[in-house]
Write a protein that holds these residues in place. Structure first.
Motif, PDB file in Angstrom:
ATOM      1  N   UNK A  75       0.786  -1.267  -0.033  1.00 63.07           N
ATOM      2  CA  UNK A  75      -0.077   0.137  -0.052  1.00 63.07           C
ATOM      3  C   UNK A  75       0.838   1.275  -0.030  1.00 63.07           C
ATOM      4  N   UNK A  76       1.884   1.226   0.781  1.00 64.18           N
ATOM      5  CA  UNK A  76       2.666   2.416   0.820  1.00 64.18           C
ATOM      6  C   UNK A  76       3.596   2.655  -0.469  1.00 64.18           C
ATOM      7  N   UNK A  77       4.139   1.639  -1.194  1.00 63.83           N
ATOM      8  CA  UNK A  77       4.703   1.856  -2.318  1.00 63.83           C
ATOM      9  C   UNK A  77       3.914   2.296  -3.435  1.00 63.83           C
ATOM     10  N   UNK A  78       2.747   1.545  -3.497  1.00 66.67           N
ATOM     11  CA  UNK A  78       1.693   1.749  -4.389  1.00 66.67           C
ATOM     12  C   UNK A  78       0.996   3.145  -4.355  1.00 66.67           C
ATOM     13  N   UNK A  79       0.869   3.467  -3.482  1.00 64.70           N
ATOM     14  CA  UNK A  79       0.205   4.938  -3.049  1.00 64.70           C
ATOM     15  C   UNK A  79       1.194   6.102  -3.371  1.00 64.70           C
ATOM     16  N   UNK A  80       2.476   5.815  -3.071  1.00 62.83           N
ATOM     17  CA  UNK A  80       3.510   6.816  -3.606  1.00 62.83           C
ATOM     18  C   UNK A  80       3.517   6.851  -4.965  1.00 62.83           C
ATOM     19  N   UNK A  81       3.493   5.777  -5.667  1.00 58.63           N
ATOM     20  CA  UNK A  81       3.421   5.686  -7.227  1.00 58.63           C
ATOM     21  C   UNK A  81       2.371   6.394  -7.798  1.00 58.63           C
ATOM     22  N   UNK A  82       1.124   6.110  -7.121  1.00 63.49           N
ATOM     23  CA  UNK A  82      -0.072   6.655  -7.535  1.00 63.49           C
ATOM     24  C   UNK A  82       0.091   8.176  -7.570  1.00 63.49           C
ATOM     25  N   UNK A  83       0.601   8.516  -6.233  1.00 65.23           N
ATOM     26  CA  UNK A  83       0.558  10.384  -6.139  1.00 65.23           C
ATOM     27  C   UNK A  83       1.686  10.755  -7.044  1.00 65.23           C
ATOM     28  N   UNK A  84       2.585  10.199  -7.380  1.00 65.17           N
ATOM     29  CA  UNK A  84       3.641  10.620  -8.299  1.00 65.17           C
ATOM     30  C   UNK A  84       2.991  10.796  -9.729  1.00 65.17           C
ATOM     31  N   UNK A  85       2.063   9.818 -10.166  1.00 63.00           N
ATOM     32  CA  UNK A  85       1.348  10.178 -11.385  1.00 63.00           C
ATOM     33  C   UNK A  85       0.507  10.976 -11.455  1.00 63.00           C
ATOM     34  N   UNK A  86      -0.229  11.231 -10.017  1.00 59.19           N
ATOM     35  CA  UNK A  86      -0.741  12.813 -10.135  1.00 59.19           C
ATOM     36  C   UNK A  86      -0.370  13.876 -10.244  1.00 59.19           C
ATOM     37  N   UNK A  87       0.974  13.872  -9.819  1.00 57.36           N
ATOM     38  CA  UNK A  87       1.866  15.036 -10.166  1.00 57.36           C
ATOM     39  C   UNK A  87       2.156  15.119 -11.716  1.00 57.36           C
ATOM     40  N   UNK A  88       2.410  14.164 -12.302  1.00 53.81           N
ATOM     41  CA  UNK A  88       2.911  13.907 -13.860  1.00 53.81           C
ATOM     42  C   UNK A  88       1.561  14.407 -14.331  1.00 53.81           C
ATOM     43  N   UNK A  89       0.251  14.193 -13.918  1.00 55.02           N
ATOM     44  CA  UNK A  89      -0.703  14.485 -14.688  1.00 55.02           C
ATOM     45  C   UNK A  89      -0.902  15.891 -14.699  1.00 55.02           C
ATOM     46  N   UNK A  90      -0.808  16.685 -13.438  1.00 53.20           N
ATOM     47  CA  UNK A  90      -0.791  18.129 -13.401  1.00 53.20           C
ATOM     48  C   UNK A  90       0.459  18.756 -14.181  1.00 53.20           C
ATOM     49  N   UNK A  91       1.644  17.976 -14.208  1.00 52.12           N
ATOM     50  CA  UNK A  91       2.556  18.785 -15.181  1.00 52.12           C
ATOM     51  C   UNK A  91       2.338  18.725 -16.526  1.00 52.12           C
ATOM     52  N   UNK A  92       1.385  17.484 -16.974  1.00 51.65           N
ATOM     53  CA  UNK A  92       0.981  17.606 -18.354  1.00 51.65           C
ATOM     54  C   UNK A  92      -0.112  18.487 -18.654  1.00 51.65           C
ATOM     55  N   UNK A  93      -0.885  18.508 -17.758  1.00 55.65           N
ATOM     56  CA  UNK A  93      -2.019  19.666 -17.832  1.00 55.65           C
ATOM     57  C   UNK A  93      -1.575  21.015 -18.156  1.00 55.65           C
ATOM     58  N   UNK A  94      -0.698  21.412 -17.491  1.00 49.61           N
ATOM     59  CA  UNK A  94       0.047  22.756 -17.361  1.00 49.61           C
ATOM     60  C   UNK A  94       0.612  22.746 -18.737  1.00 49.61           C
ATOM     61  N   UNK A  95       1.317  21.990 -19.064  1.00 51.72           N
ATOM     62  CA  UNK A  95       1.991  21.787 -20.717  1.00 51.72           C
ATOM     63  C   UNK A  95       1.050  22.127 -21.585  1.00 51.72           C
ATOM     64  N   UNK A  96      -0.029  21.287 -21.606  1.00 51.29           N
ATOM     65  CA  UNK A  96      -1.125  21.166 -22.383  1.00 51.29           C
ATOM     66  C   UNK A  96      -1.826  22.632 -22.631  1.00 51.29           C
ATOM     67  N   UNK A  97      -1.986  23.062 -21.420  1.00 52.02           N
ATOM     68  CA  UNK A  97      -2.505  24.686 -21.432  1.00 52.02           C
ATOM     69  C   UNK A  97      -1.520  25.930 -21.933  1.00 52.02           C
ATOM     70  N   UNK A  98      -0.360  25.473 -21.854  1.00 49.30           N
ATOM     71  CA  UNK A  98       0.607  26.362 -22.652  1.00 49.30           C
ATOM     72  C   UNK A  98       0.674  26.211 -24.004  1.00 49.30           C
ATOM     73  N   UNK A  99       0.578  24.941 -24.456  1.00 44.97           N
ATOM     74  CA  UNK A  99       0.479  24.721 -25.990  1.00 44.97           C
ATOM     75  C   UNK A  99      -0.757  25.016 -26.530  1.00 44.97           C
ATOM     76  N   UNK A 100      -1.966  24.814 -25.871  1.00 43.90           N
ATOM     77  CA  UNK A 100      -3.178  25.081 -26.270  1.00 43.90           C
ATOM     78  C   UNK A 100      -3.872  26.189 -25.524  1.00 43.90           C
ATOM     79  N   UNK A 101      -3.516  27.471 -25.523  1.00 36.67           N
ATOM     80  CA  UNK A 101      -4.060  28.436 -24.628  1.00 36.67           C
ATOM     81  C   UNK A 101      -5.725  28.391 -24.550  1.00 36.67           C
ATOM     82  N   UNK A 102      -6.264  28.192 -25.653  1.00 33.44           N
ATOM     83  CA  UNK A 102      -7.604  28.283 -25.726  1.00 33.44           C
ATOM     84  C   UNK A 102      -8.385  27.215 -24.737  1.00 33.44           C
TER      85      UNK A 102
END
Length: 97
Positions: free
Chosen positions: A52-79
């Motif tokens: 649970x500890x390891x998988x939760x940590x990995x899950x939360x890192x994926x959430x961070x990656x999703x936030x990074x990708x959303x920010x990048x998407x918003x910069x590439x496609x401002x609309x």
């Protein structure tokens, strides 16, 4: 990760256009969401605290990656950022925050 319309499934002999990159980033976001769901399902399906500890940590890192990708998407496609912001504002208004 999802492979639907993913230009990285096979070697691409050229650089991506901006629109292809935007579509690839969208696919990456889908992949992150799938990974978050799968890791969370594993966490809920076990009583093993080490897992649970390891998988939760990995899950939360994926959430961070999703936030990074959303920010990048918003910069590439401002609309799209405007649409995302409108959606956030709508939810805040509905919830009175």
């Amino acid at each position: 990760m999802a492979t639907i319309s993913n230009p990285f499934v096979m070697e691409v002999p050229r650089k991506l256009t901006d629109q292809e990159l935007i579509n690839a980033i969208r696919q990456d976001i889908i992949g992150e969401l799938e990974a978050i769901h799968e890791y969370d399902a594993h966490v809920q399906a076990t009583d093993n605290e080490d897992a649970k500890k390891v998988l939760s940590d990995i899950r939360d890192e994926e959430r961070e990656h999703m936030g990074e990708l959303l920010e990048l998407l918003e910069r590439l496609a401002p609309d799209e950022k405007g649409l995302h912001d409108e959606g956030r504002d709508e939810v805040r208004a509905m919830l009175g925050k």
